[in-house]
Design an enzyme around this catalytic site. Structure first.
Site, PDB file in Angstrom:
ATOM      1  N   GLN A   1     -10.628  -3.746   1.223  1.00  0.00           N
ATOM      2  CA  GLN A   1      -9.425  -3.288   2.184  1.00  0.00           C
ATOM      3  C   GLN A   1      -8.602  -2.389   1.766  1.00  0.00           C
ATOM      4  O   GLN A   1      -7.517  -2.795   1.078  1.00  0.00           O
ATOM      5  CB  GLN A   1      -8.803  -4.669   2.780  1.00  0.00           C
ATOM      6  N   PHE A   2      -8.909  -1.062   1.662  1.00  0.00           N
ATOM      7  CA  PHE A   2      -7.982  -0.349   0.800  1.00  0.00           C
ATOM      8  C   PHE A   2      -6.832  -0.022   1.499  1.00  0.00           C
ATOM      9  O   PHE A   2      -5.710   0.224   0.943  1.00  0.00           O
ATOM     10  CB  PHE A   2      -8.770   1.159   0.333  1.00  0.00           C
ATOM     11  N   THR A   3      -6.999  -0.342   2.856  1.00  0.00           N
ATOM     12  CA  THR A   3      -5.823  -0.131   3.599  1.00  0.00           C
ATOM     13  C   THR A   3      -4.604  -0.990   3.231  1.00  0.00           C
ATOM     14  O   THR A   3      -3.416  -0.802   3.786  1.00  0.00           O
ATOM     15  CB  THR A   3      -5.821  -0.097   5.231  1.00  0.00           C
TER      16      THR A   3
END
Length: 141
Positions: free
Chosen positions: A69-71
């Site tokens: 989950q890079f966000t």
């Protein structure tokens, strides 16, 4: 309950346990992976017989689903357009993601499942409580 679907196929699913959204920075290293895996496995967040959050995933023989989950590293301070400058480069983040999953498996006998790094994932969960906890390896509180 949590499940990840990519291209109409389930890539990971669990019943009772933890859904871990993992965001990686370039500054993260193996010591962060080891520390985080131990924290996830031992953190007492499941209810005991008296209804108190006193049991870990290990204690309840829970399952773990890990989703990249890079966000989580979205910068929103300036303006209305988010920035992902703090998110790790994809090739590095994927390596750390895989190492985290391996560390969980090495450190426990729990079922560990995963999404697909960089995939267009559809994530479903039933959040009991709801309980959501943010853990930052750079700010170990």
């Amino acid at each position: 309950f949590a499940k990840v679907v990519v291209d109409d196929s389930t890539t990971g699913a669990i019943d009772t346990g933890l859904l871990v959204f993992l965001g990686v920075e370039d500054a993260d290293g193996m010591e962060d992976i080891i520390w985080l895996a131990q924290k996830v496995l031992k953190m007492r967040i499941f209810s005991d017989s008296e209804g108190k959050m006193n049991l870990s995933a290990n204690d309840i023989n829970g399952e773990i689903l890990v989703v990249s989950q890079f966000t989580l590293h979205a910068g929103t301070k300036k303006g209305n357009r988010r920035s992902f400058i703090k998110a790790g480069r994809p090739e590095y983040a994927e390596k750390m993601y895989e190492l985290f999953i391996q560390e969980l498996k090495k450190s426990s006998s729990l079922k560990v499942e995963a999404g697909i790094f960089g995939g267009d994932m559809k994530v479903s969960l039933l959040n009991d409580g709801p309980v959501t906890i943010w853990i930052d390896t750079k700010n170990k509180e």
